[in-house]
Design a protein around this motif. Sequence first.
Motif, short mmCIF file in Angstrom:
data_model
loop_
_atom_site.label_atom_id
_atom_site.label_comp_id
_atom_site.label_asym_id
_atom_site.label_seq_id
_atom_site.Cartn_x
_atom_site.Cartn_y
_atom_site.Cartn_z
N VAL A 262 0.83 -1.20 0.00
CA VAL A 262 0.00 0.00 0.00
C VAL A 262 0.87 1.25 0.00
O VAL A 262 0.59 2.22 -0.72
CB VAL A 262 -0.95 0.00 1.21
CG1 VAL A 262 -1.59 1.37 1.40
CG2 VAL A 262 -2.04 -1.05 1.03
N LEU B 97 -7.16 -5.69 -2.30
CA LEU B 97 -7.33 -4.23 -2.26
C LEU B 97 -8.37 -3.76 -3.26
O LEU B 97 -9.10 -2.80 -3.02
CB LEU B 97 -5.99 -3.54 -2.51
CG LEU B 97 -4.95 -3.67 -1.38
CD1 LEU B 97 -3.60 -3.14 -1.84
CD2 LEU B 97 -5.42 -2.95 -0.13
N LYS C 296 -9.96 -0.12 -2.72
CA LYS C 296 -8.82 0.76 -2.48
C LYS C 296 -7.93 0.92 -3.72
O LYS C 296 -7.17 1.88 -3.83
CB LYS C 296 -7.97 0.20 -1.33
CG LYS C 296 -8.72 0.03 -0.03
CD LYS C 296 -9.17 1.36 0.53
CE LYS C 296 -9.89 1.20 1.86
NZ LYS C 296 -10.34 2.50 2.40
#
Length: 217
Positions: free
Chosen positions: A157, A190, A195
């Motif tokens: 991330v 994700l 995201k």
Amino acid sequence: MRILVIDDDATVRFMLGEICEAAGWAVEMGSNGKEGLDVFNIHKFDVVLVDYHMPEMDGLVTVQEIRKLDVEIPILVLTVDERQEIADRFLDNGATDFALKPVKAPDLISRIQLHIRLSQLTRSAHSHNREQRTDDGLEPGLYAIKGIGKNTLEHIVKYLRTVGEPSTIDQITKEVGLAYPTVYRTLTHLMQKGKVRTIISYQKVGRPKNRYEWFND
């Protein structure tokens, strides 16, 4: 630093031992999963390298048993099998990352160094009771994922949020220093969480490529 190598091939054990010792790490060996588990119960380790195909106790069961004893230690699976379904099984049962055989010394050393560093950061954060929210501002819910460790997720991330442009899986894999199956599994999660999104990049030659970017800040 102490590394545990579990592999039924004596030649591979010797090679891995030489690589780790050249990097300055102490090494203990197990010739199969059962023996490796016995050694794990005696000594404290920083990283475990586990072969997939072994007699008595294969790599998958070995990963399961080690994870019952330590929920944080990085476990790298050594395998020639690149199938995603195999990677998913290992990730579901607690593996952290993969190193494909034949192992290249620079890649293995950098992979181990990365996981030692990530593990130290995670343990340090736990010791200071900072588990509710990280410096990256990620929701705690992202970490409660079967098969994807908090430190691995956090590492990927962080890259996606700072790279500034959509990246292919190959680019991400190279930059974060993790194996392709690990990156693929994390990106899939994700995307499911909303995201990360996929952008199709059309090439002048060859098939279109998927690129991934963080977009939910």
